[in-house]
Design a protein around this motif. Sequence first.
Motif, PDB file in Angstrom:
ATOM      1  N   ARG A  58      40.097  -9.147 -27.744  1.00  0.00           N
ATOM      2  CA  ARG A  58      39.061  -9.226 -26.715  1.00  0.00           C
ATOM      3  C   ARG A  58      39.015 -10.571 -25.993  1.00  0.00           C
ATOM      4  O   ARG A  58      38.128 -10.814 -25.204  1.00  0.00           O
ATOM      5  CB  ARG A  58      37.681  -8.973 -27.341  1.00  0.00           C
ATOM      6  N   ARG A  59      39.991 -11.449 -26.226  1.00  0.00           N
ATOM      7  CA  ARG A  59      39.919 -12.810 -25.681  1.00  0.00           C
ATOM      8  C   ARG A  59      39.880 -12.876 -24.161  1.00  0.00           C
ATOM      9  O   ARG A  59      39.353 -13.823 -23.611  1.00  0.00           O
ATOM     10  CB  ARG A  59      41.088 -13.646 -26.188  1.00  0.00           C
ATOM     11  N   TYR A  60      40.452 -11.929 -23.464  1.00  0.00           N
ATOM     12  CA  TYR A  60      40.527 -12.030 -22.011  1.00  0.00           C
ATOM     13  C   TYR A  60      39.606 -11.051 -21.304  1.00  0.00           C
ATOM     14  O   TYR A  60      39.758 -10.808 -20.125  1.00  0.00           O
ATOM     15  CB  TYR A  60      41.982 -11.871 -21.560  1.00  0.00           C
ATOM     16  N   GLU A  61      38.635 -10.539 -22.020  1.00  0.00           N
ATOM     17  CA  GLU A  61      37.645  -9.666 -21.409  1.00  0.00           C
ATOM     18  C   GLU A  61      36.499 -10.509 -20.868  1.00  0.00           C
ATOM     19  O   GLU A  61      36.266 -11.628 -21.332  1.00  0.00           O
ATOM     20  CB  GLU A  61      37.139  -8.648 -22.430  1.00  0.00           C
ATOM     21  N   ASN A  63      33.170 -12.359 -20.329  1.00  0.00           N
ATOM     22  CA  ASN A  63      32.201 -12.874 -21.285  1.00  0.00           C
ATOM     23  C   ASN A  63      30.811 -12.377 -20.892  1.00  0.00           C
ATOM     24  O   ASN A  63      30.141 -12.948 -20.047  1.00  0.00           O
ATOM     25  CB  ASN A  63      32.247 -14.405 -21.275  1.00  0.00           C
ATOM     26  N   ASP A  64      30.399 -11.274 -21.525  1.00  0.00           N
ATOM     27  CA  ASP A  64      29.084 -10.717 -21.248  1.00  0.00           C
ATOM     28  C   ASP A  64      28.443 -10.263 -22.559  1.00  0.00           C
ATOM     29  O   ASP A  64      29.030 -10.420 -23.633  1.00  0.00           O
ATOM     30  CB  ASP A  64      29.168  -9.575 -20.231  1.00  0.00           C
ATOM     31  N   LEU A  67      30.542  -7.826 -24.709  1.00  0.00           N
ATOM     32  CA  LEU A  67      31.595  -8.483 -25.481  1.00  0.00           C
ATOM     33  C   LEU A  67      31.005  -9.136 -26.725  1.00  0.00           C
ATOM     34  O   LEU A  67      31.520  -8.955 -27.835  1.00  0.00           O
ATOM     35  CB  LEU A  67      32.317  -9.536 -24.634  1.00  0.00           C
ATOM     36  N   GLU A  70      30.133  -6.587 -29.366  1.00  0.00           N
ATOM     37  CA  GLU A  70      31.309  -6.058 -30.052  1.00  0.00           C
ATOM     38  C   GLU A  70      31.884  -7.068 -31.041  1.00  0.00           C
ATOM     39  O   GLU A  70      32.263  -6.715 -32.158  1.00  0.00           O
ATOM     40  CB  GLU A  70      32.370  -5.633 -29.047  1.00  0.00           C
ATOM     41  N   LEU A  71      31.943  -8.335 -30.643  1.00  0.00           N
ATOM     42  CA  LEU A  71      32.428  -9.378 -31.544  1.00  0.00           C
ATOM     43  C   LEU A  71      31.515  -9.491 -32.768  1.00  0.00           C
ATOM     44  O   LEU A  71      31.984  -9.606 -33.900  1.00  0.00           O
ATOM     45  CB  LEU A  71      32.496 -10.724 -30.831  1.00  0.00           C
ATOM     46  N   TRP A 121      38.544 -20.259 -28.164  1.00  0.00           N
ATOM     47  CA  TRP A 121      38.417 -18.926 -27.580  1.00  0.00           C
ATOM     48  C   TRP A 121      38.838 -18.989 -26.123  1.00  0.00           C
ATOM     49  O   TRP A 121      38.642 -19.987 -25.443  1.00  0.00           O
ATOM     50  CB  TRP A 121      36.950 -18.478 -27.682  1.00  0.00           C
ATOM     51  N   SER A 123      38.428 -16.779 -22.428  1.00  0.00           N
ATOM     52  CA  SER A 123      37.678 -15.709 -21.791  1.00  0.00           C
ATOM     53  C   SER A 123      37.873 -15.832 -20.302  1.00  0.00           C
ATOM     54  O   SER A 123      38.071 -16.920 -19.775  1.00  0.00           O
ATOM     55  CB  SER A 123      36.191 -15.838 -22.154  1.00  0.00           C
TER      56      SER A 123
END
Length: 127
Positions: A58-61, A63-64, A67, A70-71, A121, A123
């Motif tokens: 999920r690193r390049y999704e 940042n909301d 996200l 889910e993390l 991280w 993002s």
Amino acid sequence: MTTGTATFDRPFRRGPTGGLAETTSLADAISAVIVDLIDTDEGELPMEPSFGTRVRRRRYEPNDELLVAELRDSLRTAIARWEPRARLKDVEITAEGKTTWLEVLYTVIDTGKVERARAPWSSSVAP
């Protein structure tokens, strides 16, 4: 209560006295396991396919809140299974200059103290 508990550093390395069995604080040991969980994809380790999280995927999704939720879910599941000395409190994505960090706040079960583990991280949108 087991205050002052120490455990072995991970990864093993030579310390200033030349020994390989260096020790660290309980909070540092828990933080090291959490960072290992963050840096390992589920299924990456052939002998322990359930070790790890879905975090790296999920690193390049963007940042909301979706996200972060889910993390938080992935980390809560992994910490409950692989790090029984801690309980997840919260997950934050923070920025310092050009570096973005995944910060995991957790409670050390033996002491009740809240600690923080940090991992670099990436993002697509800074917080």
